[in-house]
Design an enzyme around this catalytic site. Structure first.
Site, PDB file in Angstrom:
ATOM      1  N   GLY B 326       9.798  -1.607  -3.797  1.00  0.00           N
ATOM      2  CA  GLY B 326       8.877  -0.764  -4.598  1.00  0.00           C
ATOM      3  C   GLY B 326       7.375  -0.888  -4.443  1.00  0.00           C
ATOM      4  N   SER B 327       6.330  -0.883  -5.213  1.00  0.00           N
ATOM      5  CA  SER B 327       4.887  -0.943  -4.810  1.00  0.00           C
ATOM      6  C   SER B 327       4.637  -2.029  -4.703  1.00  0.00           C
ATOM      7  CB  SER B 327       4.247  -0.579  -6.198  1.00  0.00           C
ATOM      8  OG  SER B 327       4.693   0.790  -6.830  1.00  0.00           O
ATOM      9  N   THR B 328       5.322  -3.184  -4.617  1.00  0.00           N
ATOM     10  CA  THR B 328       5.332  -4.716  -4.194  1.00  0.00           C
ATOM     11  C   THR B 328       4.987  -4.551  -2.658  1.00  0.00           C
ATOM     12  OG1 THR B 328       7.309  -5.228  -4.047  1.00  0.00           O
ATOM     13  CG2 THR B 328       5.887  -6.089  -5.872  1.00  0.00           C
ATOM     14  N   PHE B 329       5.460  -3.359  -1.974  1.00  0.00           N
ATOM     15  CA  PHE B 329       5.409  -3.120  -0.588  1.00  0.00           C
ATOM     16  C   PHE B 329       3.910  -2.527  -0.130  1.00  0.00           C
ATOM     17  CE2 PHE B 329       6.516  -1.150   3.390  1.00  0.00           C
ATOM     18  CZ  PHE B 329       7.249  -2.095   4.278  1.00  0.00           C
TER      19      PHE B 329
END
Lengths: 382, 645
Positions: B326-329
């Protein structure tokens, strides 16, 4: 050979045949069998059951069979050699397809209540077939490749079937006994040099194949070879049997530890102590006197078998006798070499002593044939 | 055939000659056998008799003491406890069934155990002692000793068995031991003889399995004199084996305990890692299970319970669980764009709430759009469109390279079971495995950690640590207790000004009012935190669903909800610890994962317990209540602490 070749006038008839038996051999066989009874009594912990009594019955039956076979003229046996060979080969094929599996190998064929080990039967019939074959082949053409190949096929077919069971020990015995007959028939020695060379190559191949996917032997057979080459390597594993056997044998000393005093067999350290490893118990309890005298008895049996070979001028009879002699020799030589750590552990019983029916019966039939050769030997006209 | 007299004579001579030759060979062989017999029985008789004597003296293998496993502070994670048991030898017992039946009258022994003991005895050689019952009380043992004459072949013994004092806390990391199975022996040509001891236990999972060789030690042996029926009379001598090596993990048991309890009730995982050394300080996978159950032989009911649990307690989600990040990427995408010089980071991109890429519309999570965002604010507010744009500029290969540089998609060589490699997708990968060309839409999906990309919580923790330290830290689980300083990893060589922007963005996530996890900020200036939320879709949202209005996460069945993720590190100005948290189907990263990430990070910085003073004043009442509830379940490790040698 035909019936007419014999001096029928001088051939003993009826009950008189009994007098012409190789009696020394009979006496020796009984003597050796007595060693067996004593040992089976001992390993059962001083009891006739469960081994000595049945063994005694079998031996008596075996003796009777031997006498009956001996009374039948040798030319009859010659005429049924091919038939017997064919029958035993069929039984071997039967094992291949319907055999019972025991101890990782297919060896038994069960026909109704009868438990048959056709590989034992094949030992004798192969010898019979070979003797008949060489009686048929022109002596002058004996070393021609086509006739040698014929003999080799007679031997190798049952050998091949027995190897597939798999029973390496028996198959090697059949091959070796067959080889002795072929040798005695007078085939040029170069063939034997060739076979021995090939065999050495095969041994190499067997080892080279280990661990590959075309592995020639079962894993348990390789482990037996390993244990043979160095039993100390794994005293609790693969080398356990042979190590314990050697300890039992060696600890016997000159006069042994005394009847029923062997600690190795008493405390159950010995494996298969009533069958393949019975020689070790003998050596442990009766020492060098007991074990050595048994070897001497075996030697005497060989000697009197040779007497039969030398006394008959009939080609079939002589070759058959050579085969029976070689077979007997291989039995005890391989068995004793095995327990003394000189040969790999293969399932070969000690003849006339180890507990077991098939082997005893086949052995006695073999001696019966030899006796028949002895009784019905051609007599020179006086 | 008819033969002439000459031929008959020829035949007879040949057979005579050859038969005598064979006779000579046979005589020679028998002579050799005789010689060998003489040699063994007369020359070496004494040596063999000695061996026969020794036979009456039994050699028994003594299982070595298995090495202990400690945490970084010397807390015992896996030890050995004294254990009374009863062994039985088939050879000496005679009638096994009778003896077992008598034994059953004396001690509690169910039929299953009896059948198993019977099988063990029949399978092994008759002299091998087989364990019949374990974990007996002293009373049981004395009853057996009193009835010894009626129980031939039965011997009470004292042995050691594995114990995990912290029970479920480290089940996934330390693993457990179990009896040697046929599968364990497969492929071992000459297995260690100690493995043949019935019910000898070896590592089955986790560190216990991966470090089996170091932990096992070497077997000792014992010589006992046995009398004529094989009963042990006395011990003659004893060669002690070599105990296994003791291991020290990088885990902090107190923190691990806190992390696991903090995750309680959810299907979740958290990894805490030292940003400089890569030491894994905690790797919690919830729910867990009591590893001792497996040592004692888990009942099939318990085992099925574990297998059928939707939360998959047997799986170590930290290293085996693969999730879309998800957005942690987004840090990866941002750095890939910076590395490709496609942006300077200060450039602003307009976010109208969606972006059309080759005929497909990609939405931003905020339908109204973020307006004009630069790198820092795009991270802080987690604007998807910004990263859609950046990913198209730099392309998947750059993202793939940066992802690997930050430690994603790599299978780490850790002594844990089934460490997953995750998935770092590329053009070549898609062609190879899906036989399809890479599409620009795939790149756009990957840019926000969706689509093909998969990571494990451990990898996310490593990524965060690398962002925090600019070093190529590698995770490690075992440390040398003698080491003076932790090994320092090589520099990652990311430009400081890029990292500065990334860290500012991550800081704004929690410390800026507009940040996605502002409610999870830390106010203590010595522990200022930076982080990144992530919410990864498990199921694609269909256009129909989008049209009818997206259903609220809470209304969805549990297993269709989004995964919630949060990665963070602290302190901002001098990073020490990085954390990655994933709550499976937790809903949103900012609500479900960020508070947990903050708590665990604060605990890591404060010896396993977060200080209340670090939380914003407005939250302290609630946090205090939560902490009190949690404190009741937390373990006091004082009892397990072992002074370091």
């Amino acid at each position: 050979m035909s019936y007419l070749e014999y001096n029928t006038q001088r051939m003993p008839k009826g009950a008189a045949k009994m007098l012409h038996l190789n009696w020394a051999l009979v006496v020796l066989l009984i003597a050796v069998a007595c060693y067996g009874f004593v040992m089976l009594y001992s390993v059962a912990g001083g009891s006739a059951r469960p081994w000595m009594e049945p063994q005694l019955q079998r031996f008596v039956i075996g003796l009777a069979v031997m006498f009956i076979v001996a009374m039948v003229p040798i030319w009859f046996w010659r005429s049924v050699s091919g038939l017997a060979y064919g029958l035993s080969t069929l039984l071997l094929l039967g094992v291949e397809f319907f055999g019972a599996v025991g101890m990782g190998a297919q060896r038994w064929l069960e026909i109704g209540p009868l438990r048959l080990q056709p590989s034992e039967l094949a030992k004798i019939t192969t010898i019979m077939a070979l003797a008949a074959y060489y009686d048929w082949v022109d002596i002058k053409k004996i070393s021609r490749p086509v006739f040698v190949v014929g003999a080799a096929l007679i031997v190798l077919f049952p050998v091949f079937l027995v190897v597939r069971q798999p029973d390496l020990g028996t198959s090697l015995l059949i091959a070796a006994a067959g080889g002795a007959v072929i040798f005695a028939a007078g085939v040029h020695w170069a063939y034997f040099a060739g076979v021995i060379g090939t065999f050495a190559g095969l041994v190499f191949a067997v080892f080279a194949s280990r661990g590959t996917d075309w592995q020639l032997l079962k894993d348990y057979q390789y482990r037996r070879i390993d244990a043979f080459l160095d039993p100390t390597l794994d005293p609790l594993g693969a080398g356990y049997h042979i190590n314990q056997a050697m300890i039992a044998l060696g600890s016997g000393g000159w006069s042994g530890r005394g009847f029923m005093e062997g600690t190795q067999s008493r405390l159950n350290f010995l494996p298969e102590k009533h069958t393949d490893f019975i020689f070790t118990t003998l050596a442990e309890e009766f020492g060098f006197i007991g074990a050595g005298s048994l070897l001497v008895l075996y030697m005497l049996i060989l000697a009197f078998c040779l007497v039969t070979v030398l006394r008959t001028s009939n080609r079939y009879a002589a070759l058959l006798a050579v085969g029976v002699t070689a077979n007997f020799f291989l039995y005890f030589a391989v068995n004793t070499a095995m327990v003394m750590g000189l040969a790999p552990v293969v399932g070969v019983p000690l003849p006339l002593i180890s507990y077991g029916g098939s082997a005893m019966m086949v052995l006695m039939v073999g001696f019966g044939l030899l006796q028949s050769a002895h009784v019905h030997r051609p007599r020179l006209p006086t | 055939m008819k033969r002439s007299d000459r031929e008959k004579e020829l035949s007879r001579r040949m057979i005579t000659r050859r038969a005598l030759g064979l006779g000579a060979v046979m005589t020679a062989v028998t002579g050799t056998l005789m010689w060998r017999l003489r040699d063994m029985q007369l020359e070496q008789a004494d040596a063999f008799r000695l061996l026969a004597e020794e036979n009456r003296i039994n050699l028994r293998l003594l299982p070595p003491t298995r090495g202990l496993i400690h945490d970084r502070n010397g807390v015992l994670l896996a030890g050995n406890e004294q254990n009374y048991r009863v062994v039985m030898t088939r050879d000496d017992a005679g009638d096994i069934d009778l003896v077992l039946a008598r034994l059953q009258k004396l001690i509690a022994l169910d039929d299953e155990a009896v059948a198993r003991a019977r099988d063990d005895m029949m399978r092994n050689r008759p002299f091998v002692p087989v364990t019949v019952a374990e974990r007996l009380s002293w009373e049981d043992i004395s009853r057996i000793a009193a009835n010894a004459p009626a129980l031939p072949g039965v011997t009470p013994e004292m042995g050691l068995s594995r114990l995990y004092p912290l029970q479920a806390d480290l089940a996934h990391v330390v693993g457990y031991v179990g009896p040697v199975s046929d599968r364990d022996l497969e492929g071992q040509d000459r297995p260690d003889p100690v493995l043949m001891i019935p019910r000898f236990q070896i590592g089955k999972s986790g560190v216990e399995r991966a470090q089996e060789d170091r932990l096992r030690g070497k077997a000792g042996s014992q010589r006992v004199e046995v009398n004529s029926v094989g009963r042990v009379m006395r011990e003659l001598d004893r060669v002690e084996g070599e105990p296994g090596e003791n291991l020290h993990l990088t885990i902090d048991a107190r923190l691990q305990n806190y992390a696991l309890e903090r995750l309680d009730g959810q299907s979740a995982a958290a990894v805490v890692i030292d940003v400089e050394s890569g030491d894994i300080l905690a790797a919690a996978s919830a729910p867990s299970y009591d590893a001792n159950l497996f040592v004692r032989g888990i009942s099939s009911k318990d085992y099925n319970g574990l297998l059928e649990n939707d939360y998959r307690p047997l799986v170590n989600k930290c290293v085996q669980g693969m999730y879309p990040p998800g957005s942690t990427f987004k840090m990866v995408t941002a750095l890939a764009a910076l590395d490709a010089a496609e942006t300077d980071g200060r450039e602003r991109v307009f976010c109208p709430g969606h972006m059309d890429v080759s005929g497909n519309r990609f939405h931003c999570w905020k339908r109204a759009g973020h307006g004009r965002v630069d790198l820092v604010s795009a991270l802080a507010e987690s604007c998807d469109v910004y990263f859609y744009e950046m990913s198209q500029r730099c392309g998947i290969e750059r993202i793939n390279a940066m992802s690997e540089r930050l430690g994603l998609g790599i299978r780490y060589d850790l002594p844990m079971t089934s460490v997953a490699s995750g998935l770092n997708p590329s053009r070549e990968w898609k062609l190879r495995t899906r036989d399809a060309d890479w599409r620009i839409g795939d790149t756009v999906n990957v840019s926000i950690g969706q689509g093909y990309v998969l990571t494990t919580p451990l990898q996310l923790a490593v990524m965060t640590a690398r962002l925090a330290s600019n070093r190529a830290v590698l995770p490690r689980l075992i440390r040398d207790p003698m080491e003076r300083a932790a090994p320092q990893a090589a520099s990652l060589d990311l430009r400081p000004e890029w990292l500065e922007m990334i860290r500012r963005g991550m800081s704004d996530v929690v410390n800026d009012r507009r940040g996605t996890a502002y409610s999870s900020r830390v106010v203590d200036p010595t522990m200022v935190m930076a982080g990144k939320t992530g919410t990864s879709q498990v199921f694609r949202i269909t256009q129909a669903e989008r049209d009818s209005g997206i259903r609220r996460q809470e209304d969805l069945p549990w297993n269709r909800r989004n995964h919630a993720l949060f990665v963070n590190f602290a302190p901002l100005d001098n990073p020490k610890v990085a954390v990655a948290v994933i709550v499976e189907h937790g809903g949103g990263g900012s609500t479900a994962a960020a508070p947990i990430g903050r708590d665990i990070l604060l605990a890591a910085l404060n010896d396993g317990r977060p200080p209340l003073s670090a939380y914003p004043t407005s939250q302290r009442n609630r946090i205090s209540a939560e902490q009190d509830a949690l404190a009741e379940r937390l373990r006091d490790l004082g009892a397990f602490r072992v002074s370091r040698a």
